[in-house]
Design an enzyme around this catalytic site. Structure first.
Site, PDB file in Angstrom:
ATOM      1  N   TYR A 286       0.952  32.344  21.340  1.00  0.00           N
ATOM      2  CA  TYR A 286       0.632  33.783  21.337  1.00  0.00           C
ATOM      3  C   TYR A 286      -0.715  34.123  21.989  1.00  0.00           C
ATOM      4  O   TYR A 286      -1.081  35.291  22.044  1.00  0.00           O
ATOM      5  CB  TYR A 286       0.678  34.314  19.895  1.00  0.00           C
ATOM      6  CG  TYR A 286       2.075  34.232  19.309  1.00  0.00           C
ATOM      7  CD1 TYR A 286       3.094  35.066  19.782  1.00  0.00           C
ATOM      8  CD2 TYR A 286       2.401  33.304  18.323  1.00  0.00           C
ATOM      9  CE1 TYR A 286       4.384  34.976  19.281  1.00  0.00           C
ATOM     10  CE2 TYR A 286       3.691  33.206  17.806  1.00  0.00           C
ATOM     11  CZ  TYR A 286       4.667  34.049  18.291  1.00  0.00           C
ATOM     12  OH  TYR A 286       5.950  33.962  17.796  1.00  0.00           O
TER      13      TYR A 286
ATOM     14  N   HIS B 140       6.870  43.043  22.940  1.00  0.00           N
ATOM     15  CA  HIS B 140       6.728  41.659  22.475  1.00  0.00           C
ATOM     16  C   HIS B 140       5.686  40.977  23.350  1.00  0.00           C
ATOM     17  O   HIS B 140       5.728  41.106  24.581  1.00  0.00           O
ATOM     18  CB  HIS B 140       8.058  40.905  22.573  1.00  0.00           C
ATOM     19  CG  HIS B 140       9.113  41.497  21.691  1.00  0.00           C
ATOM     20  ND1 HIS B 140       9.134  41.276  20.330  1.00  0.00           N
ATOM     21  CD2 HIS B 140      10.136  42.336  21.956  1.00  0.00           C
ATOM     22  CE1 HIS B 140      10.153  41.941  19.815  1.00  0.00           C
ATOM     23  NE2 HIS B 140      10.775  42.596  20.771  1.00  0.00           N
TER      24      HIS B 140
HETATM   25  O1  CA2 Z   1       6.306  37.906  21.135  1.00  0.00           O
HETATM   26  C1  CA2 Z   1       6.197  38.708  20.188  1.00  0.00           C
HETATM   27  O2  CA2 Z   1       5.395  39.639  20.168  1.00  0.00           O
HETATM   28  C2  CA2 Z   1       7.069  38.507  18.936  1.00  0.00           C
HETATM   29  O3  CA2 Z   1       7.452  39.797  18.473  1.00  0.00           O
HETATM   30  C3  CA2 Z   1       6.198  37.801  17.926  1.00  0.00           C
HETATM   31  C4  CA2 Z   1       6.959  37.431  16.647  1.00  0.00           C
HETATM   32  C5  CA2 Z   1       8.248  36.688  16.960  1.00  0.00           C
HETATM   33  O4  CA2 Z   1       8.987  36.501  15.759  1.00  0.00           O
HETATM   34  C6  CA2 Z   1       9.097  37.438  17.964  1.00  0.00           C
HETATM   35  O5  CA2 Z   1      10.242  36.656  18.263  1.00  0.00           O
HETATM   36  C7  CA2 Z   1       8.315  37.702  19.241  1.00  0.00           C
HETATM   37  C8  CA2 Z   1       6.107  36.557  15.752  1.00  0.00           C
HETATM   38  C9  CA2 Z   1       4.842  37.210  15.310  1.00  0.00           C
HETATM   39  C10 CA2 Z   1       4.066  36.214  14.536  1.00  0.00           C
HETATM   40  O6  CA2 Z   1       2.784  36.124  15.112  1.00  0.00           O
HETATM   41  C11 CA2 Z   1       2.072  35.004  14.905  1.00  0.00           C
HETATM   42  C12 CA2 Z   1       0.829  34.970  15.513  1.00  0.00           C
HETATM   43  C13 CA2 Z   1       0.049  33.862  15.363  1.00  0.00           C
HETATM   44  C14 CA2 Z   1       0.490  32.793  14.613  1.00  0.00           C
HETATM   45  C15 CA2 Z   1       1.725  32.841  13.994  1.00  0.00           C
HETATM   46  C16 CA2 Z   1       2.515  33.952  14.135  1.00  0.00           C
END
Ligand code: CA2
Length: 146
Positions: free
Chosen positions: A23, A100
């Site tokens: 991310y 996203h």
């Molecule tokens: O790419 C994106 O923005 C998502 O919406 C992020 C979600 C994921 O489930 C989608 O498939 C795509 C996950 C958000 C969780 O964010 C985190 C950030 C740092 C560490 C762990 C999770």
């Protein structure tokens, strides 16, 4: 002019703190600061939220209906599961931009399904934090036209 509602779903409070290889290193506060800069450029107001709770996100969407001009939503883990969030978005009757950070279509197959996309005016995926900037710019053009 009515503000633009920006809503971030579950675990996005961990941005920049965990899994930077997936991310990136920007935190949610960095993204909010980017939005502040862009919104001031565009001359629009916005409200920025994050919640780990589906019901809170639905309340925010319902509340936006009267008070806001549009909704920018990163539904995160609720993307592929929440018909309730889809129903709230459809009922809002507002322009919706789904954001996203990652390109969900290059990732696991179960991330490809988005119920939110059924209500979205536009979808931005894979542009990293800049996706929020693109969404704000497009939303500002959309609501100026309306
Ligand atoms: O790419 C994106 O923005 C998502 O919406 C992020 C979600 C994921 O489930 C989608 O498939 C795509 C996950 C958000 C969780 O964010 C985190 C950030 C740092 C560490 C762990 C999770």
């Amino acid at each position: 002019m009515k503000p633009i509602k920006i809503i971030n779903g579950p675990n996005l409070n961990l941005l920049g703190l965990r899994e930077p290889h997936v991310y990136g290193s920007a935190t949610l506060s960095d993204i909010e600061a980017l939005c502040t800069e862009i919104a001031s450029d565009l001359g629009v107001d916005f409200e920025f939220h994050q919640s780990n709770h589906e019901g809170v996100i639905i309340d925010l969407i319902q509340e936006a209906r009267e008070r806001c001009s549009g909704i920018i939503l990163n539904p995160a883990g609720f993307t592929s599961t929440s018909i309730a969030i889809l129903d709230a978005l459809l009922a809002s009757d507002l322009p919706i931009i789904e954001v996203h950070i990652t390109n969900i279509h290059r990732r696991e197959e179960w991330r490809h399904l988005s119920y939110v996309s059924k209500a979205a005016t536009a979808i931005i995926a894979g542009a990293g934090p800049q996706g929020y900037e693109l969404a704000l710019r497009h939303m500002s053009a959309l609501v100026a036209r309306s």
